[in-house]
Design a protein around this motif. Structure first.
Motif, mmCIF file in Angstrom:
data_model
loop_
_atom_site.group_PDB
_atom_site.id
_atom_site.type_symbol
_atom_site.label_atom_id
_atom_site.label_comp_id
_atom_site.label_asym_id
_atom_site.label_seq_id
_atom_site.Cartn_x
_atom_site.Cartn_y
_atom_site.Cartn_z
ATOM 1 N N ILE A 12 7.202 37.069 20.630
ATOM 2 C CA ILE A 12 8.257 36.078 20.485
ATOM 3 C C ILE A 12 9.756 36.963 20.546
ATOM 4 N N LEU A 13 9.479 38.160 20.992
ATOM 5 C CA LEU A 13 10.864 38.967 21.175
ATOM 6 C C LEU A 13 11.538 38.687 22.611
ATOM 7 N N PRO A 14 12.752 38.670 22.782
ATOM 8 C CA PRO A 14 13.379 38.229 23.902
ATOM 9 C C PRO A 14 12.858 39.212 25.014
ATOM 10 N N VAL A 15 12.383 38.791 26.025
ATOM 11 C CA VAL A 15 11.930 39.646 27.211
ATOM 12 C C VAL A 15 12.803 39.458 28.512
ATOM 13 N N GLU B 125 13.854 45.138 19.250
ATOM 14 C CA GLU B 125 14.351 43.968 19.225
ATOM 15 C C GLU B 125 14.458 43.132 20.463
ATOM 16 N N VAL B 126 14.479 44.111 21.707
ATOM 17 C CA VAL B 126 14.465 43.428 23.011
ATOM 18 C C VAL B 126 13.575 43.998 23.886
ATOM 19 N N ILE B 127 12.700 43.470 24.746
ATOM 20 C CA ILE B 127 11.842 44.188 25.752
ATOM 21 C C ILE B 127 12.339 43.945 27.254
ATOM 22 N N PRO C 124 6.949 26.319 30.871
ATOM 23 C CA PRO C 124 7.666 25.862 29.758
ATOM 24 C C PRO C 124 7.098 26.386 28.557
ATOM 25 N N GLY C 125 7.936 27.057 27.516
ATOM 26 C CA GLY C 125 7.565 27.748 26.677
ATOM 27 C C GLY C 125 7.345 29.184 26.406
ATOM 28 N N VAL C 126 7.289 29.753 27.539
ATOM 29 C CA VAL C 126 7.260 31.100 27.713
ATOM 30 C C VAL C 126 8.382 31.743 28.496
ATOM 31 N N PRO C 127 9.513 31.796 28.101
ATOM 32 C CA PRO C 127 10.739 32.291 29.083
ATOM 33 C C PRO C 127 10.686 33.918 29.093
ATOM 34 N N VAL C 128 11.174 34.044 30.541
ATOM 35 C CA VAL C 128 11.503 35.369 30.606
ATOM 36 C C VAL C 128 12.910 35.219 31.466
ATOM 37 N N THR D 239 15.930 37.133 16.583
ATOM 38 C CA THR D 239 16.138 38.592 16.395
ATOM 39 C C THR D 239 16.893 38.836 15.012
ATOM 40 N N LYS D 240 17.430 37.935 14.438
ATOM 41 C CA LYS D 240 18.078 38.263 13.110
ATOM 42 C C LYS D 240 17.950 36.959 12.202
#
Lengths: 164, 164, 164, 164, 164, 164, 164, 164
Positions: free
Chosen positions: F80-83, F59-61, F107-111, G134-135
């Motif tokens: 598209i998982l939260p990184v 779920e998270v990387i 913009p578009g690819v958050p870390v 994620t959900k």
């Protein structure tokens, strides 16, 4: 012999850096005085040292200080002698604070900033000699020898590295 | 009259900054030459200018450059005359690149770094005069007047602000 | 065998960093020469080394220097060979001064800046090989193997960490 | 004519900077392709461009990007061709973010970093020509002319400043 | 009414920033004097202003300066009154030089540094009032009202943004 | 138990920092996998790890890297998982290079950037738990206990300092 | 519809930046509330907003602030919801102050820092959607479309640049 | 005796720095309390300490914290007492993060920032005494003695250096 250069450091903890200036002046046989005075903790003493230096015929003043290094600037505000500033790395900011405080002087009151730390302390001596060399052929000649010696030293180091 | 100061800038786009040096030298009636030479684009010319300056009796060299500002350092590597460096804010890095490239010289080859930009360009002139003032009582006297005038200017500005 | 790469460092104290370049060139069987020459303390020697390198058929020059790191730039001003610069962390400024002095070159005289310190020294070797690889299928093949080996090394390290 | 250089920029807003690279390559009659691909928004396209470039015989890849400028590094991770990175000043951090992201590559995967902005974009072209010049006497000769022309331009500017 | 706060700025060009201090002191009905004096161009005047302020019963001194901002430090070296420093963004370095020169004072001679620029100029006034508020219930009460008003202002702005 | 968090570090030398993430996830009983993959030395492996993680229901990387820390950004470009990115201080630049390379994403690819070093490695774990806590009442409850425990720890330390 | 995201900015002057967050959340059909509250000028209101948000079922809080940007950190100290921080460039320091104040959180109280300014404001929205994704399979699907659209946009821009 | 100064540090690891504040207050016979409270880990405790301090008649609050040092700012948001902030060098960023987080406060909520680290911790004590000295002739007199003693210490150190 009468001192031609006055070295002031802001704190006695700056001595390991600023003694490099003294050593190099000795190599050039330039008489100097070295002392401690803080722009902030002993402002009157600092001004008095400058006034006395002018009277005694000192030709160049070198100031080494760290952190909010006001020493060179404060000295420059009280004299028309050339003032050389050595920023010292004595806070957590790696000497950037001392560098900015030393070099960013306003128009009309220059300080000649050298590199941070020992490199700068040595160069303050060389630059003082260069200033005095503009009117002293013995120093001019000594500077030329110094330059040749440096080039020669490089050659010796090159040999060592090439053989390694 | 024979030039006593040589001003070299790395690019003609540095002129708006470096002409401040010229203007102030004129106030002190110090003859100078001003030209362009790049450490990187015209290295032979740069060395030749330094050699010629020494022969012509120039006493101080002032170099203004931006970005990887090697000009003052390259000049200093070829002469024992005092070299004053003016870091110019001409890249996106606000002149920090030019400042570091100018001030962080290695032991033995000093450059006297001034403030970034016009403040530094003006102070390069004043510092050159201070160097020459160590052996010229007319310049010493002019520098003292200059210092008094500055203090007086402050007073006038103070009056204006106090009345505002 | 005739040297294809010339490695110059500004001071023999830079050897622990710059010997990494040599080691990696050896892995690729690329002949090189390594020596010391300072942009500031031995400017004539530096220019001579460049001239000689060109004559001897050197294809890439690598320069490592710290503080006001002018070495790569000065070399680049005297040659059309590709010059790779390795900024070395040898002042209190963590190598930022060397990085800016190396990378911020003016239009027309490029230096290819690598990372600060040993990472950069290693990459200078790899990049030199990549340059020569554009015309040498043996090097191209060696570079491909090198890349595969790196990926494989990562895998081995991953295994170790996963088991930890 | 078959492209020898591939220029990739991270965003079309980088065109005013990166077109400088194209213009200078044209001066050297070096055929190139120029396109847009983002390390982050179009990662597959970026890898495909690199793969295709290798197949088409491209010899050097130039990547221009701002902010967290990963483009050159991502490209370098997929090829053994020399990759030149141009950091672009497109965030509030004056290009320092782009510079660090471009230059601080880990051992084994070099990117040749140029100066931030237009100076770097121009130098990317010159450096690419220098790389190709190591095996192409026509380019070698063109580079020598280019260097002479630069020195001549300095002279012309010097004349103008001296007369001003 | 007798001035309780003395505002000194290093140059009349700092007035657009430092008049914010005056305006806010007026809101609190705190009498003040505002003038210009440079640490470097008028050092004697600066010391005299401090001496006179002490005699006149000034309770807090506020100093605003840019670049190598020595003003607050120089003042603090001559008085035991609380000195508040406002770093001003007036060089190419965005006020970082002024901030470091103001805040990095050595042990024993504190300067209370405020934020760079107008935010800091306003806060210098508020902080001066807070100092005087420790013994003046009228100011204490005014400060509490000021704090409430700020919270209320936020609420009004929130409404506007929520409706937008 | 199936891993919910994937921790990737750019080099095994980052383990002393990134194992802090693992330890804290264990405190929250959150299953995770930890491995090594470099954005630059093993780009295919990095993409494959991301693809596999998505398939396995991660779920998270969390990515930890130093210098030109492209790892988190490269991962974010492929999922598209939260990184969450942890900048590591592994070059001479104190982690500023890693911070800028991690946080300044287009913009578009958050870390989601955490603090540099161990503080960030710990917070990456807490933030991952907070993300998963938005849909898991057991984690919500554990986070509330964790927060209370922290406040309690402060109290215990306060007692110790007060008594000292 | 009930707000799932709460956007708080420190000042209404931050609206031009933070409205980017709102716009992008709307593209994803994610309901949100947007308001103003200062960590320093309205601390009680800030805490109350956080408490209310938790009660109302808000899942992510986004805070945008400049200078000593404490807002995100103060919010994070009062909640276990994920807090995303957007540093805003509103002082003379180009947003570095806001970045450091936002990202350098101590262990236990994370803030997910985004890029400085509008890029960060947009990414705060995307990251909030990633957290909720994620959900929520509808958001997952929307994020995948968003990613494809971005890659497609790059292609369109590439075409334009290639034809130019 | 009733405490007049409250010293709060963000973590017990800050004690070696902040105990310098206590030592110097003792030299001035100023009663103080010293404790630990984190802006982020124990926000309620922090507010309560401030409220209690106000009730107990504390006149000055001193806060020392590192990294994203919000402590002084959070305290200042809850009181109209003068708040002095000591940035502590406890992350990899040398205290620059703590300095910016402490000094760059928004208009209306000042924090008086001291130098980074021990110098600042000492000066926080001196500045607190200067604040209280504005209404306490005994402290005024003690401050004058302290200043004289500092000047005398410089003289002693000067003697030592001059003889060396």
């Amino acid at each position: 012999m009468k001192a031609k250069v006055l070295i002031i450091m802001g704190s006695d903890s700056d001595l390991p850096v600023m003694e490099e200036t003294g050593k190099l002046l000795e190599e050039f046989n330039v008489p100097y005085e070295i002392t401690v005075s803080s722009a902030h903790r002993s402002p009157e003493r600092t001004v008095k040292l400058v006034r006395d230096a002018e009277k005694k015929g000192v030709e160049v003043i070198i100031a080494g200080a760290g952190a909010a290094a006001h020493l060179a600037g404060v000295i420059a505000s009280h004299t028309i002698l050339p003032v050389i500033g050595v920023p010292i790395d004595s806070s957590s900011l790696n000497g950037v604070d001392a560098l900015y405080s030393t070099v960013q002087m306003p128009p009309g009151v220059p300080v000649a900033a050298m590199a941070i730390g020992k490199a700068g302390a040595k160069n303050a001596a060389v630059f003082a000699v260069q200033i005095m060399g503009t009117k002293d052929p013995i120093l001019t000649s000594a500077l030329k020898d110094f330059k040749k010696k440096m080039a020669h030293e490089v050659l010796k180091k090159a040999k060592k590295v090439e053989r390694a």
